[in-house]
Enzyme design. Structure first.
Site, mmCIF file in Angstrom:
data_model
loop_
_atom_site.group_PDB
_atom_site.id
_atom_site.type_symbol
_atom_site.label_atom_id
_atom_site.label_comp_id
_atom_site.label_asym_id
_atom_site.label_seq_id
_atom_site.Cartn_x
_atom_site.Cartn_y
_atom_site.Cartn_z
ATOM 1 N N GLY A 190 0.805 -1.214 0.000
ATOM 2 C CA GLY A 190 0.000 0.000 0.000
ATOM 3 C C GLY A 190 0.834 1.257 0.000
ATOM 4 O O GLY A 190 0.293 2.359 0.119
ATOM 5 N N THR A 191 2.146 1.125 -0.149
ATOM 6 C CA THR A 191 3.025 2.290 -0.151
ATOM 7 C C THR A 191 2.987 2.977 -1.510
ATOM 8 O O THR A 191 3.032 2.313 -2.554
ATOM 9 C CB THR A 191 4.484 1.872 0.156
ATOM 10 O OG1 THR A 191 4.507 1.123 1.371
ATOM 11 C CG2 THR A 191 5.376 3.098 0.294
ATOM 12 N N SER A 230 -3.147 2.122 -4.200
ATOM 13 C CA SER A 230 -2.923 3.371 -3.480
ATOM 14 C C SER A 230 -3.857 3.478 -2.293
ATOM 15 O O SER A 230 -3.614 4.250 -1.366
ATOM 16 C CB SER A 230 -3.128 4.565 -4.420
ATOM 17 O OG SER A 230 -4.453 4.562 -4.934
ATOM 18 N N HIS A 234 -5.064 15.033 3.916
ATOM 19 C CA HIS A 234 -4.430 13.994 4.722
ATOM 20 C C HIS A 234 -3.687 14.606 5.909
ATOM 21 O O HIS A 234 -3.473 15.816 5.954
ATOM 22 C CB HIS A 234 -3.444 13.179 3.883
ATOM 23 C CG HIS A 234 -4.095 12.150 3.016
ATOM 24 N ND1 HIS A 234 -4.524 12.423 1.738
ATOM 25 C CD2 HIS A 234 -4.389 10.839 3.237
ATOM 26 C CE1 HIS A 234 -5.058 11.342 1.213
ATOM 27 N NE2 HIS A 234 -4.981 10.351 2.101
ATOM 28 N N HIS A 235 -3.264 13.737 6.800
ATOM 29 C CA HIS A 235 -2.502 14.133 7.980
ATOM 30 C C HIS A 235 -1.169 14.756 7.592
ATOM 31 O O HIS A 235 -0.644 14.533 6.492
ATOM 32 C CB HIS A 235 -2.279 12.925 8.896
ATOM 33 C CG HIS A 235 -1.691 11.753 8.176
ATOM 34 N ND1 HIS A 235 -0.325 11.573 8.019
ATOM 35 C CD2 HIS A 235 -2.277 10.699 7.546
ATOM 36 C CE1 HIS A 235 -0.100 10.459 7.352
ATOM 37 N NE2 HIS A 235 -1.265 9.904 7.047
ATOM 38 N N LYS A 252 1.959 12.676 6.168
ATOM 39 C CA LYS A 252 1.969 12.007 4.871
ATOM 40 C C LYS A 252 3.057 12.617 3.996
ATOM 41 O O LYS A 252 3.127 13.833 3.837
ATOM 42 C CB LYS A 252 0.610 12.123 4.177
ATOM 43 C CG LYS A 252 0.526 11.352 2.870
ATOM 44 C CD LYS A 252 -0.892 11.268 2.353
ATOM 45 C CE LYS A 252 -0.966 10.528 1.017
ATOM 46 N NZ LYS A 252 -0.476 9.127 1.127
ATOM 47 N N GLY A 256 -1.618 9.066 -3.684
ATOM 48 C CA GLY A 256 -1.749 8.078 -4.750
ATOM 49 C C GLY A 256 -3.203 7.869 -5.146
ATOM 50 O O GLY A 256 -3.513 7.621 -6.320
ATOM 51 N N THR A 257 -4.109 7.980 -4.175
ATOM 52 C CA THR A 257 -5.537 7.818 -4.462
ATOM 53 C C THR A 257 -6.035 8.927 -5.377
ATOM 54 O O THR A 257 -6.777 8.669 -6.335
ATOM 55 C CB THR A 257 -6.335 7.818 -3.142
ATOM 56 O OG1 THR A 257 -5.885 6.728 -2.332
ATOM 57 C CG2 THR A 257 -7.826 7.670 -3.407
#
Length: 238
Positions: free
Chosen positions: A75-76, A101, A135-136, A139, A145-146
């Site tokens: 998932g990286t 992603s 995101h946080h 990150k 990636g999404t």
């Protein structure tokens, strides 16, 4: 399954918790402080490796597992320029690999709806698309990636777009992506189609990391007895 967990941050801990609840065993944990433990001896008896490490370490981690015939769920993001190399190594060693992603079941449903909406929007050129992701602050990559995958799906279906670009750029035929980093936000993605008349939005807001972790475990359960390259479409039966 006997699982090797590569990367032991917040996601790694969440994956461990859900894996144990589903009756699996965590046989090996590898993080930045014990990278040398990812070796042939320790990978014996491992059914699948789940890799959520750092962009700089992901490729080497994945390859070490694949050459030992250990299937890998990764998932990286931030390393995908070497994706085709991983595909070749996986096929050469006759094992299995899946990268996403975002393993969240909800996000993968969003991917499906996003593709269909983009296909329909080909006929309605008054609408202009944009993407926002939040995101946080820890990150490392931006856009996510999404978000890049959402943009790619749109470009595949809509002839007015060829690529993504940063929101402050002015590039023809691009899908602008705005990235926001704040607090401990697990991940929010919004695809917006805007016109002078109205706005259509698709939004997925993760409440925590459990959805990502569960999806990664489900993917591991899917590939650990298979051979080949897979996607979450395969896992979800799309």
């Amino acid at each position: 399954m006997n699982i090797a967990l590569i990367g032991y941050g917040k996601m790694g801990h969440e994956i461990e918790s859900i894996a144990l609840k589903r009756g699996h065993l965590i046989k090996l944990i590898v993080d930045k402080d014990n990278e040398s433990d990812l070796n042939s001896a320790n990978l014996r008896g491992i059914d699948v490796a789940i890799e959520f490490s750092l962009p700089t370490a992901a490729f080497n981690n994945i390859v070490r597992c694949l050459i030992e015939n250990v299937p890998v769920v990764s998932g990286t993001t931030g390393w995908l320029d070497k994706y085709n190399e991983v595909v070749n190594i996986c096929n050469k060693n006759k094992t299995a690999f899946i990268h996403s992603s975002n393993f969240s079941i909800g996000v993968n449903l969003l991917f499906r709806v996003n593709t269909e909406l983009a296909k329909q929007m080909e006929k309605y050129r008054d609408y202009k698309v944009s993407i926002e992701e939040i995101h946080h602050t820890k990150k490392l990559d931006a856009p996510s990636g999404t978000a890049i995958m959402l943009a790619g799906e749109i470009a595949d279906q809509h002839s007015a777009y060829k690529k993504w670009c940063y929101a402050d750029e002015k590039t023809e035929m691009c899908i602008p992506i705005r990235s926001i980093r704040e607090g401990d936000v697990p991940g929010t993605h919004t695809v917006t189609w805007d016109s002078e008349i109205d706005t259509i939005s698709l939004k997925h807001e993760a409440k925590n990391r459990k959805g990502l972790a569960l999806g990664a475990i489900v993917a591991a359960e899917f590939i650990h007895t298979r051979k080949g390259i897979f996607t979450m479409n395969d896992v979800m039966g799309f």
